[in-house]
Design a protein around this motif. Structure first.
Motif, mmCIF file in Angstrom:
data_model
loop_
_atom_site.group_PDB
_atom_site.id
_atom_site.type_symbol
_atom_site.label_atom_id
_atom_site.label_comp_id
_atom_site.label_asym_id
_atom_site.label_seq_id
_atom_site.Cartn_x
_atom_site.Cartn_y
_atom_site.Cartn_z
ATOM 1 N N ARG A 13 42.253 43.915 51.193
ATOM 2 C CA ARG A 13 43.647 43.535 50.922
ATOM 3 C C ARG A 13 44.235 44.374 49.800
ATOM 4 N NH1 ARG A 13 45.364 39.455 47.167
ATOM 5 N NH2 ARG A 13 47.431 38.577 47.652
ATOM 6 N N SER A 14 43.439 44.641 48.777
ATOM 7 C CA SER A 14 43.920 45.448 47.658
ATOM 8 C C SER A 14 42.739 45.988 46.869
ATOM 9 C CB SER A 14 44.819 44.618 46.725
ATOM 10 O OG SER A 14 44.082 43.559 46.132
ATOM 11 N N VAL A 15 42.962 47.126 46.217
ATOM 12 C CA VAL A 15 41.988 47.732 45.310
ATOM 13 C C VAL A 15 42.751 48.172 44.075
ATOM 14 C CG1 VAL A 15 40.304 49.578 44.959
ATOM 15 C CG2 VAL A 15 40.585 48.578 47.237
ATOM 16 N N GLU A 16 42.275 47.735 42.901
ATOM 17 C CA GLU A 16 42.961 48.066 41.653
ATOM 18 C C GLU A 16 41.949 48.521 40.609
ATOM 19 O OE1 GLU A 16 45.556 45.848 38.131
ATOM 20 O OE2 GLU A 16 45.155 44.808 40.031
ATOM 21 N N ALA A 17 42.143 49.740 40.116
ATOM 22 C CA ALA A 17 41.276 50.245 39.054
ATOM 23 C C ALA A 17 41.684 49.624 37.729
ATOM 24 C CB ALA A 17 41.387 51.769 38.980
ATOM 25 N N ARG A 18 40.690 49.194 36.963
ATOM 26 C CA ARG A 18 40.946 48.594 35.662
ATOM 27 C C ARG A 18 40.128 49.302 34.588
ATOM 28 N NH1 ARG A 18 41.341 42.064 37.036
ATOM 29 N NH2 ARG A 18 43.266 42.231 38.265
ATOM 30 N N ALA A 19 40.334 48.895 33.359
ATOM 31 C CA ALA A 19 39.646 49.529 32.241
ATOM 32 C C ALA A 19 38.138 49.317 32.344
ATOM 33 C CB ALA A 19 40.173 48.971 30.925
ATOM 34 N N ASN A 20 37.380 50.158 31.606
ATOM 35 C CA ASN A 20 35.926 50.058 31.519
ATOM 36 C C ASN A 20 35.239 50.229 32.868
ATOM 37 O OD1 ASN A 20 36.045 49.478 28.687
ATOM 38 N ND2 ASN A 20 36.620 47.369 29.214
ATOM 39 N N ASN A 21 35.789 51.131 33.699
ATOM 40 C CA ASN A 21 35.197 51.437 35.010
ATOM 41 C C ASN A 21 35.012 50.193 35.868
ATOM 42 O OD1 ASN A 21 34.916 54.244 34.593
ATOM 43 N ND2 ASN A 21 33.097 53.897 33.354
ATOM 44 N N LEU A 22 35.996 49.319 35.834
ATOM 45 C CA LEU A 22 35.971 48.092 36.632
ATOM 46 C C LEU A 22 36.981 48.220 37.758
ATOM 47 C CD1 LEU A 22 34.683 45.149 36.493
ATOM 48 C CD2 LEU A 22 36.865 44.467 35.482
ATOM 49 N N SER A 23 36.603 47.752 38.929
ATOM 50 C CA SER A 23 37.519 47.751 40.063
ATOM 51 C C SER A 23 37.746 46.321 40.530
ATOM 52 C CB SER A 23 36.938 48.587 41.215
ATOM 53 O OG SER A 23 37.846 48.648 42.301
ATOM 54 N N ALA A 24 39.012 45.928 40.633
ATOM 55 C CA ALA A 24 39.371 44.593 41.115
ATOM 56 C C ALA A 24 39.714 44.686 42.595
ATOM 57 C CB ALA A 24 40.553 44.046 40.327
ATOM 58 N N LEU A 25 39.029 43.880 43.394
ATOM 59 C CA LEU A 25 39.184 43.930 44.845
ATOM 60 C C LEU A 25 39.675 42.590 45.370
ATOM 61 C CD1 LEU A 25 35.578 45.281 45.445
ATOM 62 C CD2 LEU A 25 37.618 46.721 45.414
ATOM 63 N N SER A 26 40.394 42.624 46.462
ATOM 64 C CA SER A 26 40.644 41.393 47.208
ATOM 65 C C SER A 26 40.470 41.698 48.688
ATOM 66 C CB SER A 26 42.030 40.808 46.914
ATOM 67 O OG SER A 26 43.064 41.653 47.370
ATOM 68 N N ILE A 27 39.930 40.717 49.410
ATOM 69 C CA ILE A 27 39.509 40.922 50.797
ATOM 70 C C ILE A 27 39.967 39.753 51.659
ATOM 71 C CG2 ILE A 27 37.503 41.170 52.324
ATOM 72 C CD1 ILE A 27 35.997 42.364 49.907
ATOM 73 N N TYR A 28 40.632 40.075 52.778
ATOM 74 C CA TYR A 28 40.989 39.040 53.749
ATOM 75 C C TYR A 28 39.729 38.616 54.513
ATOM 76 C CZ TYR A 28 46.036 39.997 53.328
ATOM 77 O OH TYR A 28 47.325 40.132 52.873
ATOM 78 N N THR A 29 39.666 37.327 54.839
ATOM 79 C CA THR A 29 38.516 36.807 55.559
ATOM 80 C C THR A 29 38.928 35.652 56.468
ATOM 81 O OG1 THR A 29 36.333 35.766 55.304
ATOM 82 C CG2 THR A 29 37.985 35.226 53.649
ATOM 83 N N ARG A 30 38.090 35.385 57.462
ATOM 84 C CA ARG A 30 38.295 34.209 58.318
ATOM 85 C C ARG A 30 37.579 32.987 57.767
ATOM 86 N NH1 ARG A 30 36.316 35.964 64.079
ATOM 87 N NH2 ARG A 30 34.649 36.767 62.752
ATOM 88 N N TYR A 31 36.845 33.152 56.658
ATOM 89 C CA TYR A 31 36.207 31.987 56.051
ATOM 90 C C TYR A 31 37.295 31.008 55.594
ATOM 91 C CZ TYR A 31 32.027 34.965 55.694
ATOM 92 O OH TYR A 31 30.962 35.786 55.961
ATOM 93 N N PRO A 32 37.055 29.695 55.723
ATOM 94 C CA PRO A 32 38.060 28.712 55.306
ATOM 95 C C PRO A 32 38.388 28.846 53.816
ATOM 96 C CG PRO A 32 36.363 27.674 56.650
ATOM 97 C CD PRO A 32 35.872 29.054 56.337
ATOM 98 N N ARG A 33 39.667 28.782 53.512
ATOM 99 C CA ARG A 33 40.105 28.899 52.111
ATOM 100 C C ARG A 33 39.397 27.889 51.226
ATOM 101 N NH1 ARG A 33 40.423 28.512 47.682
ATOM 102 N NH2 ARG A 33 42.158 28.644 46.207
ATOM 103 N N ALA A 34 39.184 26.679 51.711
ATOM 104 C CA ALA A 34 38.565 25.626 50.909
ATOM 105 C C ALA A 34 37.135 25.953 50.513
ATOM 106 C CB ALA A 34 38.607 24.299 51.665
#
Length: 201
Positions: A13-34
């Motif tokens: 869904r998204s990839v964002e580079a952050r400080a200290n060589n950290l990458s923030a990711l978000s991923i779509y899934t069919r797993y139930p949100r709950a």
């Protein structure tokens, strides 16, 4: 722990580079949100990531995770881009069927696809393991490739082959793999410990 049996094909869904060589990711899934609880582990292309947030976009569940420098250095995570597909698996529960083999979600390194041979309803992949990891790969042994539990067919030096059945080609990222691609490799835990015991004798 995981079993190497993929239960969803997620989408970046998204990839964002952050400080200290950290990458923030978000991923779509069919797993139930709950069921996407903060602190839960999910194997993403064989990399065990921790859920740090979750939500929904137009009825599609997603979860967020952070990837640190070590993960970015030895896996394919640093190359992920929005819209890309990733194999997903949630952790093994006591009492679950062990359909593959015990997989830790700790990638050892990258294997390279040397060749792909498409046959009737299946495909044979030849892969090259990093030299330091090749000794852990044995005929009829197990490996996890992008989080998929597979049986090794043949081994020649650092190269080994696996056969992929139609179902696996359809429900995982293997359908799109081609020669030259890198793939996350986790060697069998038993092989690793056996080798270590031999070294310390």
């Amino acid at each position: 722990m995981f079993t190497g049996i993929v239960t969803d094909l997620g989408e970046i869904r998204s990839v964002e580079a952050r400080a200290n060589n950290l990458s923030a990711l978000s991923i779509y899934t069919r797993y139930p949100r709950a069921e996407l609880i903060d602190g839960a582990s999910i194997a993403c292309n064989g990399v065990c990531l921790t859920v740090v947030a979750a939500g929904e976009d137009n009825g599609r569940a997603w979860f967020a995770a952070d990837a640190a420098a070590e993960t970015l250095a030895i896996t394919t995570v640093g190359r992920w881009q929005r819209g890309g597909k990733v194999n997903l698996e949630r952790p093994l529960k006591i009492g679950d069927e062990l359909g593959g083999h015990l997989v830790a979600g700790h990638v050892d390194g990258l294997a390279k696809v040397v060749a792909r041979e498409d046959m009737t309803e299946m495909a044979r992949f030849t892969l090259r393991a990093p030299h330091a990891l090749a000794r852990f790969v044995a005929p009829k042994g197990s490996v996890a490739l992008d989080g998929v539990s597979l049986t090794v067919n043949e081994v020649k030096g650092d190269d080994f082959t696996v056969l992929i059945i139609p179902h696996t080609l359809h429900v995982t990222t293997f359908g799109g793999l081609k020669a030259g691609d890198d793939i996350n490799l986790e060697v069998d835990t038993m092989a690793r410990y056996a080798a270590r015991l031999m070294e310390t004798r």
